[in-house]
Design an enzyme around this catalytic site. Structure first.
Site, PDB file in Angstrom:
ATOM      1  N   ASP A 110       1.876   1.235   7.161  1.00 45.40           N
ATOM      2  CA  ASP A 110       2.951   0.351   7.586  1.00 45.40           C
ATOM      3  C   ASP A 110       2.414  -0.916   8.250  1.00 45.40           C
ATOM      4  OD1 ASP A 110       5.524  -0.489   8.028  1.00 45.40           O
ATOM      5  OD2 ASP A 110       5.939   0.900   9.662  1.00 45.40           O
ATOM      6  N   HIS A 133       0.758  -7.262   1.362  1.00 44.04           N
ATOM      7  CA  HIS A 133       0.567  -6.081   0.512  1.00 44.04           C
ATOM      8  C   HIS A 133      -0.790  -6.137  -0.193  1.00 44.04           C
ATOM      9  CE1 HIS A 133       4.494  -4.769   1.472  1.00 44.04           C
ATOM     10  NE2 HIS A 133       5.141  -5.685   0.776  1.00 44.04           N
ATOM     11  N   LEU A 153     -12.469  13.748  -4.602  1.00 44.93           N
ATOM     12  CA  LEU A 153     -11.278  13.476  -3.785  1.00 44.93           C
ATOM     13  C   LEU A 153      -9.996  13.489  -4.628  1.00 44.93           C
ATOM     14  CD1 LEU A 153     -10.173  12.300  -0.967  1.00 44.93           C
ATOM     15  CD2 LEU A 153     -10.261  10.081  -2.121  1.00 44.93           C
TER      16      LEU A 153
HETATM   17  C1  FPP Z   1       4.624  -1.105   4.476  1.00 47.38           C
HETATM   18  O1  FPP Z   1       4.531  -2.363   5.090  1.00 47.38           O
HETATM   19  C2  FPP Z   1       4.029  -1.128   3.148  1.00 47.38           C
HETATM   20  C3  FPP Z   1       4.687  -0.906   1.975  1.00 47.38           C
HETATM   21  C4  FPP Z   1       6.121  -0.590   1.869  1.00 47.38           C
HETATM   22  C5  FPP Z   1       3.985  -0.980   0.681  1.00 47.38           C
HETATM   23  C6  FPP Z   1       2.609  -0.429   0.690  1.00 47.38           C
HETATM   24  C7  FPP Z   1       1.824  -1.136  -0.329  1.00 47.38           C
HETATM   25  C8  FPP Z   1       0.489  -1.334  -0.292  1.00 47.38           C
HETATM   26  C9  FPP Z   1      -0.401  -0.764   0.756  1.00 47.38           C
HETATM   27  C10 FPP Z   1      -0.172  -2.199  -1.294  1.00 47.38           C
HETATM   28  C11 FPP Z   1       0.165  -1.926  -2.694  1.00 47.38           C
HETATM   29  C12 FPP Z   1      -0.452  -0.716  -3.176  1.00 47.38           C
HETATM   30  C13 FPP Z   1       0.164   0.165  -4.003  1.00 47.38           C
HETATM   31  C14 FPP Z   1      -0.576   1.384  -4.421  1.00 47.38           C
HETATM   32  C15 FPP Z   1       1.550  -0.019  -4.501  1.00 47.38           C
HETATM   33  P1  FPP Z   1       5.867  -3.169   5.337  1.00 47.38           P
HETATM   34  O2  FPP Z   1       6.083  -4.077   4.179  1.00 47.38           O
HETATM   35  O3  FPP Z   1       6.977  -2.206   5.625  1.00 47.38           O
HETATM   36  O4  FPP Z   1       5.481  -3.994   6.616  1.00 47.38           O
HETATM   37  P2  FPP Z   1       6.449  -4.471   7.783  1.00 47.38           P
HETATM   38  O5  FPP Z   1       7.048  -3.211   8.374  1.00 47.38           O
HETATM   39  O6  FPP Z   1       5.514  -5.153   8.709  1.00 47.38           O
HETATM   40  O7  FPP Z   1       7.459  -5.375   7.156  1.00 47.38           O
END
Ligand code: FPP
Length: 240
Positions: free
Chosen positions: A16, A33, A127
């Site tokens: 997150d 991201h 893994l």
């Molecule tokens: C949470 O941060 C993250 C996500 C909802 C997406 C996670 C995606 C990745 C780590 C990169 C892409 C990789 C793949 C495998 C799809 P947030 O956007 O909720 O952050 P915030 O809470 O600060 O807005």
């Protein structure tokens, strides 16, 4: 220092804080991201080095569809880029990729490249890297109940034969391919203190470690800190 004898077998992570990381830098959310994806790759490599057997990451939830189309499309583009560019490395590193969640509703190119990755890593013995995509814990349990009901209807099972194992086996983690035990440790970054529908059944006895670091800044060093925190705790599973 980490105690190599007491490494968790399965670590699950709620990645997150990508959006806030980008905002702090005046960048678009997708830049967050993108940085998050790089962090994910480093943590997967490091898990392998630490002898962790199973790593599960929450990459896209059943609720994340509510985000803007641009963000959703961008996340899946990143996913495709990740698996395409790193596939060879995953194969040579003996990583077995597995998806938790019904990924059939993802964009077509994402489905295609995921299926190729699943196929090409299926015999790997290193893994187990579970990517939770279109995943929700309640959705997973609902599907398990439906599947059990079908088995009862077709006479394969009776209601009094249902045990906790019957349910575990019907979850995405219980598929023959994933065959993933419950996580000893669930980590969430960015200072939020919630499970957000992640591994609801499997996390019943997991130790929870919350890190204030935003996901793109979560380094192998931060990861080791979280594992050290886990190792400092005594697990009792309801006993004394
Ligand atoms: C949470 O941060 C993250 C996500 C909802 C997406 C996670 C995606 C990745 C780590 C990169 C892409 C990789 C793949 C495998 C799809 P947030 O956007 O909720 O952050 P915030 O809470 O600060 O807005």
């Amino acid at each position: 220092m980490l105690d190599i004898e007491r490494m968790p077998e399965h670590v699950a992570i709620i990645m997150d804080g990508n959006g806030r990381w980008a905002k702090k830098r005046g960048l678009p959310r997708l830049a967050g991201h993108n940085a998050g994806m790089k962090a994910m790759k480093k943590i997967a490599d490091h898990s392998d080095k630490l002898g962790i057997k199973y790593l599960t990451v929450y990459a896209f939830s059943t609720e994340n569809w509510k985000r803007s189309i641009a963000e959703v499309t961008g996340i899946f583009k990143l996913l495709v880029a990740y698996v395409e560019s790193d596939l060879k490395e995953l194969v040579t590193n003996n990583v077995k990729v597995n998806v938790l969640g019904d990924y059939s509703s993802l964009p077509e190119d994402a489905v295609r490249s995921l299926e190729r990755t699943l196929r090409e890593t299926k015999d790997n013995t290193g893994l187990v890297f579970n990517i939770a995509l279109n995943y929700g814990g309640r959705d997973e349990i609902t599907r398990a109940v439906q599947s059990i009901e079908e088995k009862i209807s077709s006479g394969l099972l009776t209601a009094d034969e249902i045990t906790e194992k019957t349910i575990s086996d019907e979850l995405f983690t219980g598929s023959a391919r994933a065959d993933t035990p419950d996580p000893e440790l669930i980590i969430r970054t960015s200072g939020e203190l919630r499970l957000s529908n992640f591994l609801l059944w499997q996390g019943a006895y997991s130790e929870l470690v919350f890190s204030d670091v935003l996901w793109p800044d979560f380094t192998p060093q931060e990861y080791e800190k979280a594992i050290a925190d886990y190792q400092s705790r005594e697990r009792r599973f309801g006993g004394r």
